[in-house]
Structure formats: C-alpha cells, structure tokens
Design an enzyme around this catalytic site. Structure first.
Site, mmCIF file in Angstrom:
data_model
loop_
_atom_site.group_PDB
_atom_site.id
_atom_site.type_symbol
_atom_site.label_atom_id
_atom_site.label_comp_id
_atom_site.label_asym_id
_atom_site.label_seq_id
_atom_site.Cartn_x
_atom_site.Cartn_y
_atom_site.Cartn_z
ATOM 1 N N TYR A 1 0.852 -1.190 0.000
ATOM 2 C CA TYR A 1 0.000 0.000 0.000
ATOM 3 C C TYR A 1 0.883 1.234 0.000
ATOM 4 C CZ TYR A 1 -5.022 0.411 0.200
ATOM 5 O OH TYR A 1 -6.338 0.537 -0.157
ATOM 6 N N ASP B 1 -5.695 13.447 -25.545
ATOM 7 C CA ASP B 1 -5.898 12.077 -25.069
ATOM 8 C C ASP B 1 -5.160 11.170 -26.052
ATOM 9 O OD1 ASP B 1 -6.598 9.637 -24.197
ATOM 10 O OD2 ASP B 1 -8.774 9.977 -24.176
ATOM 11 N N GLU C 1 -0.314 4.979 -0.488
ATOM 12 C CA GLU C 1 -1.073 6.208 -0.796
ATOM 13 C C GLU C 1 -0.134 7.409 -0.727
ATOM 14 O OE1 GLU C 1 -5.590 5.334 0.850
ATOM 15 O OE2 GLU C 1 -4.207 6.525 2.024
ATOM 16 N N ARG D 1 -1.374 -2.797 -18.125
ATOM 17 C CA ARG D 1 -2.623 -2.040 -18.242
ATOM 18 C C ARG D 1 -2.576 -0.895 -17.246
ATOM 19 N NH1 ARG D 1 -5.260 -4.583 -21.600
ATOM 20 N NH2 ARG D 1 -6.819 -2.956 -21.541
ATOM 21 N N THR E 1 -2.546 5.845 -22.120
ATOM 22 C CA THR E 1 -2.532 4.508 -21.532
ATOM 23 C C THR E 1 -1.110 3.963 -21.697
ATOM 24 O OG1 THR E 1 -3.187 3.543 -23.648
ATOM 25 C CG2 THR E 1 -4.950 3.968 -22.061
ATOM 26 N N LYS F 1 -1.075 -0.060 -24.726
ATOM 27 C CA LYS F 1 -1.382 -0.281 -26.145
ATOM 28 C C LYS F 1 -0.054 -0.457 -26.897
ATOM 29 C CE LYS F 1 -5.632 2.536 -25.857
ATOM 30 N NZ LYS F 1 -6.417 1.812 -24.923
HETATM 31 C C1 LIG Z 1 -8.696 7.682 -26.680
HETATM 32 C C2 LIG Z 1 -8.872 6.830 -25.463
HETATM 33 N N1 LIG Z 1 -9.036 7.415 -24.277
HETATM 34 C C3 LIG Z 1 -9.196 6.698 -23.158
HETATM 35 C C4 LIG Z 1 -9.186 5.327 -23.183
HETATM 36 C C5 LIG Z 1 -9.452 4.586 -21.904
HETATM 37 O O1 LIG Z 1 -8.474 3.712 -21.495
HETATM 38 P P1 LIG Z 1 -8.838 2.576 -20.434
HETATM 39 O O2 LIG Z 1 -9.607 1.531 -21.147
HETATM 40 O O3 LIG Z 1 -7.506 2.136 -19.922
HETATM 41 O O4 LIG Z 1 -9.657 3.241 -19.362
HETATM 42 C C6 LIG Z 1 -9.014 4.667 -24.400
HETATM 43 C C7 LIG Z 1 -9.039 3.189 -24.454
HETATM 44 O O5 LIG Z 1 -9.031 2.561 -25.448
HETATM 45 C C8 LIG Z 1 -8.850 5.439 -25.572
HETATM 46 O O6 LIG Z 1 -8.689 4.857 -26.767
#
Ligand SMILES: Cc1ncc(COP(=O)(O)O)c(C=O)c1O
Length: 409
Positions: A58, A204, A60, A239, A230, A233
């Site tokens: 843990y 994003d 935090e 993950r 993320t 990918k």
């Molecule tokens: C553009 C975009 N934003 C956010 C996410 C969210 O990721 P997660 O599934 O890890 O929450 C994804 C997932 O494919 C994505 O393609």
C-alpha cells in the site's frame, strides 16, 4: 519452461480451476491473431514486475510523502517510472499513478474543469472515447460536451469545423484524441484554436503514445497543456494510465489523481510501467514502432485489394478502420465470421452512413515478429474467413500464429 507458463504451473497446484482458465487464455492468445487495436503483448520483464512483491504494497501519496510506512522501495519504483517517463516524452512532469486511461482523463478534467463546464471533443460517432462526453460516462453527466466530427468524404478532422465550434461555444477545454482516428492529429492547429478561445488543450493520446515513444508519430507534449495516455497499447506496458504536463499544472494534476479521484497507487503496475518506459527508450523499440506503422500500411493496402473500403484511404498509425460494405456485410457480421476463423478485432463507428465497420491494429502481431509479408497473408485470411470457409481458415490462422509465438517457444 518459459516465464509466462511458470505462474500457471505454480497456480495449478493451488487452484487447478483458475489455472485452467489462465492456460486457456494463454492458448487463445498464442493460437489466434490479436488484431484489437488497443492490445499488445507486454514483455516477460513487464509481466515479472506485475507479479512481483510490490503487488502487496500500500502506498497512498507520492514518493517521500506517503500515508503508509515501508515505502522505500515503492518510492524508488515510482521515482524511476516518473523520471523515465519524463525523459522518454520530454515532459516536465509525469504522474504514473492513474489506474487506466479513463482515470487519467478523469484526473485531467478534475484538475482543469468544474462540473458544468463546456468541453469540445471528437463526437462519439466519429471516434471519441466514452470519456469524451458519453451520456453513459461521468464525462457526459458532469460536463457539457460539444462534439466535432470528421469530413464525410475524406474521414479527416475538419479543423475549420473545430474552429467554428470553438468560437460558437467558447469551451473551457478542447480534447484531441480518439479511439479510431488512423491519422496524426494536427496538434499545432488544435493549440491555435484553443489559444484563440482561451481553452485548455487536453491531448488524449491513449492510442498513439507508444508510437510517440518510438519516434513514429508526432508528440502532443509540446502543444497540449495536459497529455493523458494509456501504457498498455502500442507502448507495450502493463494495463494502466499516465498523465504528462508542464510544471505549472504538476501540483493540480497530482492532487487530481490522489486524493481526488484515486486511493492507493498500484505499485506493481507502476514498477511494470517503469520497465516498459525503459524498454521503450531503447533503439529496438524505435524500430518496433516504425514496423508497427509499416505493417498497418501494408495490411490496409492488402485489405483494400480484398475489397474493404479503408477509412481516410490508409493509415499513419497502428490503427486501421475499414468498411466491409463492398463485401456485402456490416462490421458486426465481419467481426463474427473473423472470430470464428480465429481473427480477433473490434467493430467501430464509421464517419458516414449508419453501418458499423471494423477497427484493427498491428501492435500485437508486430510484437510477435510478423512483417509485411505476414500482413498480406492476414489480409488473404480475412478474405477467406469472410467468405465463410471458417474451419479451413481457422487452421491456417493457427499455423500462422504458431510460427510467431509471443513469448518464444
Ligand atoms: C482515446 C482513449 N481514451 C481513453 C481510453 C481509456 O483507457 P482505459 O480503457 O484504460 O480506461 C481509451 C481506451 O481505449 C482510448 O482509446
């Protein structure tokens, strides 16, 4: 015995039922073609970090300022991940704690916005993610989203439309990024529009961030106020999510992740992120990222020859979106037939018409070592699978997959 089978063997003695489930999944991954654009095979080193004793810890808070004792190694793991991410992406600040891409986006909104604010993002029918304003997601419930689209003919982002919508709605933030856009966003154009209307720019980059790490896609870091991503990918990590930003937003982002939207950090995942960032900094990853794109281009070209319409006419990334309508079917039908043949992919919205298409990516098959010749084989297997020769195609898919075992023999 390969590293991936060891935990299964240990588990078998303790819990044969769950060992069977894991072994089934291992065989499924190794015996079929993984073309889901958001998936990849992590390295054995990443898997080792995920299965390490840090899974028990843990922690935090942040390094040097934890709510729990015994965090000396947790701190080292997180500091290493943060430093590697900053160097890899040329960012002033990195937060590696988000549990997922969605958690990273939630943190970005929490840091920059207040409920009720207007946000301009790609509309969901064109490839916006759930966190870009879906009514089923917190984003659509708490913020007032306006969606931009893509040109119906070209499938490309219409920057004039983005600018017109920004001028009309004066959003507090503009989001660039998508689940299925196969081209590079023009980050400088988004930055100019955001500056004109006084909006924050949130990139994003969940999908392209691995290509950015490998120098195969432009980086949003110099343009966006906050970059969400993320790690699982193309980047080939565990993950999870991360946020990159300039020093001026560092404190707000950190507070938005913990304690505002998350509790204890997942230290085993953070250690695995550090391992992945270390791997992505090596020349071999640069080669890999460029091969992912070359493979996607080869596969898109071959699928076009087999009758698919390729959205935007091709790809600059790992991602392909395709319309099987010329073959007399929609995306869900194609996905079902291909699944029966052992070819695993998703359906997706298409920028025109009512019919869904298919979305696929080349990150996982490239990790397996496949090249452009195999992409042409895969396209031929698509054609055979869609014609309905399921059993024969399934055998050939299995043979191809077995030639390129993801974790060695
Ligand atoms: C553009 C975009 N934003 C956010 C996410 C969210 O990721 P997660 O599934 O890890 O929450 C994804 C997932 O494919 C994505 O393609």
């Amino acid at each position: 015995m390969s590293v991936i089978t060891q935990p299964t063997d240990l588990l078998r003695q303790q819990d044969p039922q769950m060992a069977d489930v894991l072994e089934g999944e291992r065989r499924r991954q190794a015996g079929s073609l993984q073309l889901i654009a958001a998936e990849n095979f992590t390295s054995a080193a990443v898997l080792a970090a995920l299965g390490s004793p840090l899974a028990n810890k843990y922690a935090e808070g942040y390094p040097g300022n934890r709510y729990h004792g015994g965090c000396e190694y947790a701190d080292l793991a997180e500091q290493t991940a943060v430093e590697r991410a900053k160097v890899l992406f040329g960012a002033e600040h990195a937060n590696v704690q988000p549990h997922s891409g969605s958690s990273a986006v939630l943190a970005a909104y929490a840091a920059l916005l207040r409920p009720g604010d207007t946000v301009l993002a790609m509309g969901l029918p064109y490839g916006g993610h759930l966190t870009h304003g879906s009514p089923a997601n917190f984003s659509g419930r708490w913020f007032d989203f306006v969606g931009y689209g893509v040109d119906a003919e070209t499938g490309l982002i219409d920057y004039q439309q983005v600018q017109d919508l920004a001028r009309a709605h004066r959003p507090k933030a503009i989001v660039c990024g998508s689940i299925s856009y196969p081209r590079h966003p023009e980050y400088s154009a988004f930055r100019e529009i955001a500056d004109e209307v006084g909006a924050y720019l949130i990139a994003d980059a969940a999908h392209p961030i691995g290509l950015v790490a490998g120098g195969a896609a432009p980086s949003p870091v110099p343009y966006a106020d906050v970059v969400c991503a993320t790690t699982h990918k193309v980047l080939r990590g565990p993950r999870g999510g991360m946020v990159l930003c300039g020093a001026e937003f560092a404190e707000r982002i950190d507070r938005a992740v913990f304690p505002f939207t998350q509790g204890g950090a997942q230290m085993h995942t953070i250690a695995a992120k550090a391992v992945a960032f270390g791997e992505a900094a090596r020349p071999a990853f640069t080669t890999y990222a460029h091969r992912v794109v070359a493979n996607a281009r080869a596969l898109a070209g071959a699928l076009e020859e087999h009758g698919f319409t390729i959205t935007t006419g091709g790809t600059d990334t790992h991602l392909i979106t395709a319309d099987p309508a010329p073959l007399g079917m929609d995306g869900p039908t194609a996905r079902g037939r291909l699944a029966a043949a052992g070819i695993v992919l998703d359906t997706c919205a298409l920028p025109y018409g009512d019919q869904r298409g298919v979305r696929l990516g080349t990150a996982a098959v490239t990790t397996q070592g496949m090249g452009e010749a195999e992409m042409r084989r895969i396209a031929a297997l698509f054609a055979a699978g869609l014609r309905g020769d399921g059993a024969k195609t399934r055998t050939e898919v299995n043979e191809l997959a077995q030639e390129f075992p993801p974790y060695g023999e």
